[in-house]
Design an enzyme around this catalytic site. Structure first.
Site, PDB file in Angstrom:
ATOM      1  N   VAL A  46       0.516  -1.343  -0.149  1.00  0.00           N
ATOM      2  CA  VAL A  46      -0.033   0.052  -0.082  1.00  0.00           C
ATOM      3  C   VAL A  46       0.811   1.227   0.058  1.00  0.00           C
ATOM      4  CG1 VAL A  46      -1.811   1.288   1.294  1.00  0.00           C
ATOM      5  CG2 VAL A  46      -1.870  -1.183   0.963  1.00  0.00           C
ATOM      6  N   CYS A  47       1.737   0.881   0.598  1.00  0.00           N
ATOM      7  CA  CYS A  47       3.047   2.584   0.818  1.00  0.00           C
ATOM      8  C   CYS A  47       3.432   3.066  -0.424  1.00  0.00           C
ATOM      9  CB  CYS A  47       4.144   2.166   1.766  1.00  0.00           C
ATOM     10  SG  CYS A  47       3.638   1.381   3.267  1.00  0.00           S
ATOM     11  N   PRO A  48       3.715   2.129  -1.211  1.00  0.00           N
ATOM     12  CA  PRO A  48       4.155   2.919  -2.530  1.00  0.00           C
ATOM     13  C   PRO A  48       2.965   3.457  -3.473  1.00  0.00           C
ATOM     14  CG  PRO A  48       4.348   0.491  -2.918  1.00  0.00           C
ATOM     15  CD  PRO A  48       3.980   0.919  -1.379  1.00  0.00           C
TER      16      PRO A  48
END
Length: 187
Positions: A46-48
């Protein structure tokens, strides 16, 4: 305890920014609007998508006089490696702060102690270094740069127009409210 209207606590760190390692401290958050954007870890899922979304809208944040600081408990070296190996992260032009000791994450009360990672925390800091917006999301729930931009515009409007407030779903140029006795029970 809420961090709203509290002063950012002192910190010193190293960030990866535009091909260099640079020092970043709480002093860098003063004199302009800032977003401190915590995320759990580099090389994840999810972070990128979140960091890429911020990168895609970075020019609009800059137009509003806002600097973004992405923070995870990874090192600045890991941020560089991720930046160099991911097309999505490679387009980032804002500082990526390393917080390997978790000190900054603890200052903002987003440290997940048992995991050694930060929650998905978004903090909007005003030019005086005070927290104006706090948003914490569960690990599996990504954030939206356009919604963050809307909130920043509202915060900037309220700061520039004492006595006015922005209602739900307010967008730039729409009507605001001036709280008064005459409005009680009328909304």
């Amino acid at each position: 305890m809420s961090l709203i209207n509290t002063q950012v606590k002192p910190f010193n760190a190293t960030a990866y920014h535009n091909g260099e390692f640079i020092p970043v401290s709480d002093a860098d958050l003063k004199g302009k609007w800032s977003v401190v954007f915590f995320y759990p870890a580099d090389f994840t899922f999810v972070c990128p998508t979140e960091l890429g979304d911020l990168a895609d809208h970075y020019a609009e944040f800059q137009r509003l006089g806002v600097e973004i600081y992405a923070v995870s408990t990874d090192t600045h070296f890991t941020h560089k490696a991720w930046h160099d190996s991911s097309e999505t992260i490679g387009k980032i032009r804002y500082p990526m702060i390393g917080d390997p000791t978790g000190a900054i994450s603890r200052n903002f009360e987003v440290m997940i102690e048992e995991a050694g990672l930060a929650d998905r925390g978004t903090f909007v800091i005003d030019p005086q270094g005070k927290v104006q917006i706090v948003e914490i999301n569960a690990g599996g729930v990504g954030r939206d740069a356009l919604e963050l931009l809307r909130k920043i515009k509202a915060a900037q409007y309220v700061a520039a127009h004492p006595g006015e407030v922005c209602p739900a779903k307010w967008k730039e140029g729409e009507a605001t409210l001036a709280p008064s006795l005459d409005l009680v029970g009328k909304i």
